[in-house]
Write a protein that holds these residues in place. Structure first.
Motif, PDB file in Angstrom:
ATOM      1  N   GLN A  48       0.835  -1.205   0.000  1.00 38.47           N
ATOM      2  CA  GLN A  48       0.000   0.000   0.000  1.00 38.47           C
ATOM      3  C   GLN A  48       0.870   1.256   0.000  1.00 38.47           C
ATOM      4  N   ARG A  49       1.925   1.230   0.795  1.00 38.81           N
ATOM      5  CA  ARG A  49       2.785   2.413   0.898  1.00 38.81           C
ATOM      6  C   ARG A  49       3.718   2.567  -0.289  1.00 38.81           C
ATOM      7  N   LEU A  50       4.236   1.449  -0.775  1.00 40.59           N
ATOM      8  CA  LEU A  50       5.149   1.461  -1.935  1.00 40.59           C
ATOM      9  C   LEU A  50       4.620   0.500  -3.002  1.00 40.59           C
ATOM     10  N   PRO A  51       3.721   0.960  -3.847  1.00 41.90           N
ATOM     11  CA  PRO A  51       3.141   0.063  -4.859  1.00 41.90           C
ATOM     12  C   PRO A  51       4.177  -0.485  -5.851  1.00 41.90           C
ATOM     13  N   ASP A  52       5.334   0.169  -5.961  1.00 41.33           N
ATOM     14  CA  ASP A  52       6.366  -0.298  -6.893  1.00 41.33           C
ATOM     15  C   ASP A  52       7.260  -1.369  -6.269  1.00 41.33           C
ATOM     16  N   SER A  53       7.036  -1.736  -5.018  1.00 42.44           N
ATOM     17  CA  SER A  53       7.870  -2.714  -4.341  1.00 42.44           C
ATOM     18  C   SER A  53       7.673  -4.096  -4.960  1.00 42.44           C
ATOM     19  N   GLU A  54       8.736  -4.586  -5.609  1.00 35.19           N
ATOM     20  CA  GLU A  54       8.657  -5.914  -6.245  1.00 35.19           C
ATOM     21  C   GLU A  54       8.535  -7.006  -5.201  1.00 35.19           C
ATOM     22  N   MET A  55       9.252  -6.842  -4.102  1.00 36.35           N
ATOM     23  CA  MET A  55       9.237  -7.856  -3.056  1.00 36.35           C
ATOM     24  C   MET A  55       7.816  -8.069  -2.545  1.00 36.35           C
ATOM     25  N   ALA A  56       7.112  -6.976  -2.248  1.00 34.12           N
ATOM     26  CA  ALA A  56       5.743  -7.075  -1.743  1.00 34.12           C
ATOM     27  C   ALA A  56       4.811  -7.629  -2.814  1.00 34.12           C
ATOM     28  N   ALA A  57       4.981  -7.163  -4.062  1.00 35.25           N
ATOM     29  CA  ALA A  57       4.111  -7.623  -5.148  1.00 35.25           C
ATOM     30  C   ALA A  57       4.303  -9.118  -5.390  1.00 35.25           C
ATOM     31  N   PHE A  58       5.551  -9.589  -5.380  1.00 41.61           N
ATOM     32  CA  PHE A  58       5.811 -11.016  -5.610  1.00 41.61           C
ATOM     33  C   PHE A  58       5.205 -11.862  -4.494  1.00 41.61           C
ATOM     34  N   TRP A  59       5.366 -11.433  -3.239  1.00 44.89           N
ATOM     35  CA  TRP A  59       4.834 -12.211  -2.126  1.00 44.89           C
ATOM     36  C   TRP A  59       3.315 -12.257  -2.177  1.00 44.89           C
ATOM     37  N   MET A  60       2.710 -11.107  -2.466  1.00 44.91           N
ATOM     38  CA  MET A  60       1.241 -11.064  -2.529  1.00 44.91           C
ATOM     39  C   MET A  60       0.722 -11.907  -3.687  1.00 44.91           C
ATOM     40  N   MET A  61       1.430 -11.899  -4.812  1.00 50.83           N
ATOM     41  CA  MET A  61       1.028 -12.726  -5.948  1.00 50.83           C
ATOM     42  C   MET A  61       1.111 -14.198  -5.570  1.00 50.83           C
ATOM     43  N   GLU A  62       2.218 -14.601  -4.940  1.00 46.59           N
ATOM     44  CA  GLU A  62       2.403 -16.005  -4.579  1.00 46.59           C
ATOM     45  C   GLU A  62       1.404 -16.455  -3.523  1.00 46.59           C
ATOM     46  N   SER A  63       0.895 -15.508  -2.750  1.00 46.18           N
ATOM     47  CA  SER A  63      -0.088 -15.846  -1.718  1.00 46.18           C
ATOM     48  C   SER A  63      -1.522 -15.691  -2.211  1.00 46.18           C
ATOM     49  N   GLY A  64      -1.697 -15.219  -3.423  1.00 47.69           N
ATOM     50  CA  GLY A  64      -3.033 -15.088  -3.989  1.00 47.69           C
ATOM     51  C   GLY A  64      -3.806 -13.901  -3.456  1.00 47.69           C
ATOM     52  N   LEU A  65      -3.123 -12.836  -3.105  1.00 51.51           N
ATOM     53  CA  LEU A  65      -3.785 -11.664  -2.543  1.00 51.51           C
ATOM     54  C   LEU A  65      -3.988 -10.537  -3.547  1.00 51.51           C
ATOM     55  N   LEU A  66      -3.462 -10.679  -4.746  1.00 51.30           N
ATOM     56  CA  LEU A  66      -3.621  -9.642  -5.760  1.00 51.30           C
ATOM     57  C   LEU A  66      -4.810  -9.958  -6.664  1.00 51.30           C
ATOM     58  N   PRO A  67      -5.483  -8.921  -7.191  1.00 56.44           N
ATOM     59  CA  PRO A  67      -6.532  -9.163  -8.191  1.00 56.44           C
ATOM     60  C   PRO A  67      -5.937  -9.799  -9.442  1.00 56.44           C
ATOM     61  N   LEU A  68      -6.765 -10.423 -10.243  1.00 59.28           N
ATOM     62  CA  LEU A  68      -6.322 -11.199 -11.401  1.00 59.28           C
ATOM     63  C   LEU A  68      -5.443 -10.387 -12.353  1.00 59.28           C
ATOM     64  N   GLU A  69      -5.871  -9.157 -12.705  1.00 63.79           N
ATOM     65  CA  GLU A  69      -5.109  -8.354 -13.669  1.00 63.79           C
ATOM     66  C   GLU A  69      -3.727  -7.977 -13.111  1.00 63.79           C
ATOM     67  N   GLU A  70      -3.691  -7.564 -11.869  1.00 63.70           N
ATOM     68  CA  GLU A  70      -2.394  -7.220 -11.261  1.00 63.70           C
ATOM     69  C   GLU A  70      -1.512  -8.450 -11.131  1.00 63.70           C
ATOM     70  N   ALA A  71      -2.121  -9.578 -10.785  1.00 67.59           N
ATOM     71  CA  ALA A  71      -1.356 -10.816 -10.641  1.00 67.59           C
ATOM     72  C   ALA A  71      -0.715 -11.203 -11.966  1.00 67.59           C
ATOM     73  N   LYS A  72      -1.433 -11.004 -13.074  1.00 65.93           N
ATOM     74  CA  LYS A  72      -0.873 -11.311 -14.396  1.00 65.93           C
ATOM     75  C   LYS A  72       0.336 -10.432 -14.684  1.00 65.93           C
ATOM     76  N   LYS A  73       0.217  -9.133 -14.401  1.00 62.53           N
ATOM     77  CA  LYS A  73       1.325  -8.208 -14.654  1.00 62.53           C
ATOM     78  C   LYS A  73       2.550  -8.579 -13.816  1.00 62.53           C
ATOM     79  N   VAL A  74       2.311  -8.840 -12.535  1.00 56.73           N
ATOM     80  CA  VAL A  74       3.416  -9.171 -11.640  1.00 56.73           C
ATOM     81  C   VAL A  74       4.049 -10.506 -12.035  1.00 56.73           C
ATOM     82  N   TYR A  75       3.228 -11.466 -12.461  1.00 53.01           N
ATOM     83  CA  TYR A  75       3.746 -12.771 -12.884  1.00 53.01           C
ATOM     84  C   TYR A  75       4.655 -12.614 -14.102  1.00 53.01           C
ATOM     85  N   LYS A  76       4.228 -11.804 -15.071  1.00 53.98           N
ATOM     86  CA  LYS A  76       5.064 -11.563 -16.252  1.00 53.98           C
ATOM     87  C   LYS A  76       6.387 -10.895 -15.848  1.00 53.98           C
TER      88      LYS A  76
END
Length: 166
Positions: A48-76
């Protein structure tokens, strides 16, 4: 969050069938943690504080906490990162090979390698002599300051040497 459908896939290992979960979201590796889980709180706040944080985005993607569209972007993005890491190690090896080849094909106007080694050895000898002399100077400086200072508390008593009778 979204209603998550979990599918089971059979994976054979050494003749034994092992079932593992298959998730609908891309890149998801585990079940979403509980809302009060400390890791979840940490990574959600970080995201929430740093939306560009790859570490947070990767962890949230792997835990299934991101919406589908964001998860696709982060996965790519993660797949691209993996690919760069694989190519990066090969690229480093290729670069080092090129450096070695350049070193072998030297300019004829440059001095031979043996002359360079000799000059390096001379520099080492000079630097070691300089270090030794600077040590001596610092010792001499220390003794000079102690000689100039008067220390009345400490008195040296000279002992007289006895001559042996022979």
């Amino acid at each position: 969050m979204m209603a998550e459908e979990k599918k089971w896939a059979a994976v054979e290992q050494n003749g034994n069938k092992k079932e593992r979960k298959v998730y609908d979201l891309p890149g998801q590796k585990r079940n979403p943690p509980e809302e009060r889980d400390s890791l979840r709180i940490f990574y959600e706040t970080l995201y929430q504080r740093l939306p560009d944080s790859e570490m947070a985005a990767f962890w949230m993607m792997e835990s299934g906490l991101l919406p589908l569209e964001e998860a696709k972007k982060v996965y790519k993005k993660k797949q691209k990162r993996k690919q760069e890491q694989k190519l990066g190690s090969v690229k480093r090896r290729v670069d080092s090979v090129k450096v070695v080849e350049k070193a072998k094909a030297r300019d004829p106007s440059s001095p031979p390698a043996s002359a360079k080694k000799k000059s390096v050895e001379k520099l080492k000898n000079v630097s070691s002599v300089w270090k030794k002399s600077s040590k001596r100077k610092s010792r001499d400086d220390d003794s000079a300051t102690s000689e100039n200072e008067v220390d009345d508390d400490f008195v040296l008593v000279k002992k007289k040497k006895k001559k042996s009778k022979a």
